[in-house]
Design a protein around this motif. Sequence first.
Motif, short mmCIF file in Angstrom:
data_model
loop_
_atom_site.label_atom_id
_atom_site.label_comp_id
_atom_site.label_asym_id
_atom_site.label_seq_id
_atom_site.Cartn_x
_atom_site.Cartn_y
_atom_site.Cartn_z
N GLN A 69 0.82 -1.21 0.00
CA GLN A 69 0.00 0.00 0.00
C GLN A 69 0.86 1.26 0.00
OE1 GLN A 69 -3.65 0.15 0.00
NE2 GLN A 69 -3.11 -1.88 -0.74
N ASN A 70 2.12 1.13 0.38
CA ASN A 70 3.03 2.28 0.43
C ASN A 70 3.62 2.64 -0.93
OD1 ASN A 70 2.66 2.33 3.22
ND2 ASN A 70 4.42 1.02 3.59
N LEU A 71 3.42 1.81 -1.93
CA LEU A 71 3.98 2.12 -3.26
C LEU A 71 3.34 3.39 -3.80
CD1 LEU A 71 4.06 -1.33 -5.09
CD2 LEU A 71 6.02 0.02 -4.33
N VAL A 72 4.15 4.20 -4.46
CA VAL A 72 3.64 5.45 -5.03
C VAL A 72 3.68 5.39 -6.55
CG1 VAL A 72 4.39 6.82 -3.05
CG2 VAL A 72 5.90 6.61 -5.01
N GLY A 73 2.94 6.30 -7.14
CA GLY A 73 3.00 6.52 -8.58
C GLY A 73 2.75 5.29 -9.43
N ASP A 74 3.58 5.16 -10.43
CA ASP A 74 3.40 4.12 -11.44
C ASP A 74 3.92 2.75 -11.03
OD1 ASP A 74 2.15 5.83 -13.19
OD2 ASP A 74 4.02 6.44 -14.16
N TYR A 75 4.48 2.63 -9.85
CA TYR A 75 4.97 1.32 -9.42
C TYR A 75 3.84 0.30 -9.34
CZ TYR A 75 9.37 3.65 -8.28
OH TYR A 75 10.53 4.35 -8.33
N SER A 93 8.60 -0.38 -1.57
CA SER A 93 7.55 0.03 -0.63
C SER A 93 8.10 0.32 0.76
CB SER A 93 6.43 -1.00 -0.57
OG SER A 93 6.89 -2.20 0.03
N ALA A 94 9.30 -0.15 1.05
CA ALA A 94 9.92 0.12 2.34
C ALA A 94 10.54 1.52 2.38
CB ALA A 94 10.99 -0.93 2.65
N LEU A 95 10.70 2.14 1.19
CA LEU A 95 11.28 3.48 1.12
C LEU A 95 10.19 4.52 1.35
CD1 LEU A 95 13.44 3.03 -2.11
CD2 LEU A 95 14.23 2.96 0.27
N PRO A 96 10.56 5.67 1.91
CA PRO A 96 9.57 6.74 2.06
C PRO A 96 9.10 7.21 0.68
CG PRO A 96 11.68 7.35 3.08
CD PRO A 96 11.86 6.02 2.44
N PRO A 97 7.85 7.65 0.57
CA PRO A 97 7.32 8.08 -0.74
C PRO A 97 8.20 9.09 -1.50
CG PRO A 97 5.53 7.87 0.81
CD PRO A 97 6.80 7.67 1.59
N PRO A 98 8.79 10.11 -0.82
CA PRO A 98 9.64 11.03 -1.60
C PRO A 98 10.83 10.31 -2.25
CG PRO A 98 9.15 11.98 0.55
CD PRO A 98 8.65 10.56 0.57
N ARG A 99 11.36 9.31 -1.55
CA ARG A 99 12.50 8.55 -2.09
C ARG A 99 12.05 7.71 -3.27
NH1 ARG A 99 16.91 8.72 -3.64
NH2 ARG A 99 18.45 7.16 -3.18
N GLN A 100 10.88 7.09 -3.19
CA GLN A 100 10.35 6.32 -4.31
C GLN A 100 10.16 7.22 -5.53
OE1 GLN A 100 6.96 3.71 -3.60
NE2 GLN A 100 7.36 3.83 -1.41
N GLU A 101 9.62 8.40 -5.30
CA GLU A 101 9.40 9.34 -6.40
C GLU A 101 10.71 9.79 -7.01
OE1 GLU A 101 6.94 12.26 -4.51
OE2 GLU A 101 5.21 10.92 -4.50
N GLN A 102 11.72 9.99 -6.18
CA GLN A 102 13.05 10.35 -6.68
C GLN A 102 13.58 9.25 -7.60
OE1 GLN A 102 15.61 11.00 -3.33
NE2 GLN A 102 16.15 13.05 -4.00
N LEU A 103 13.47 8.02 -7.16
CA LEU A 103 13.97 6.91 -7.97
C LEU A 103 13.20 6.78 -9.28
CD1 LEU A 103 14.57 4.21 -5.22
CD2 LEU A 103 16.30 5.41 -6.54
N ALA A 104 11.90 7.05 -9.23
CA ALA A 104 11.08 6.94 -10.45
C ALA A 104 11.53 7.93 -11.51
CB ALA A 104 9.61 7.17 -10.11
#
Length: 176
Positions: A69-75, A93-104
């Motif tokens: 449920q923690n996945l953001v965006g297009d993941y 999903s273990a990463l904070p949302p801003p970090r996920q968005e950065q990686l995307a």
Amino acid sequence: ADVPVVVRELDDRDAALAQAVENSQRADVPALEESNAFARLVETGLGADELAARIGRSVRYGRDRLRLQNLVGDYHLALERGQLPLGGALLLSALPPPRQEQLAGLDGWAGLKPAGVDEERPAPWGIERVRQVISHEARWLSRVPWSLDDDSLGGHGACATCPHRTGSQPDLWGPT
């Protein structure tokens, strides 16, 4: 031909739980669908550990599904399309949302970005490739989601002046 049927009166929560139990016995339930069902049950007050026990799965299994449920965006879409392996989605999903968005937003991350309807889909990434990208990107202080001058981080002072950062060790790492 007669078919044996059991009819029971159930409230919404118990009906959702019965459905989750039934679905947990099927092999073809997509991970995100299961994650959404688990999240709805947790919202009704059922604890994650109790949920896992009631559906006959390990606590880790239940928590992993909820973590999706923690996945953001297009993941989400990449996972549904098979472009992102479940293990990779769990790492992200273990990463904070801003970090996920950065990686995307990384150029080399295009294999995880879902293709548009008319675009050719890139080959799926394996979990090791996801792990490598996360690990590689975690090494760059310029990409952290906090200010390098913030001296309130854990009582250790600002990253920009830390004697343990790579830039403070030119003998080991060369000029940075």
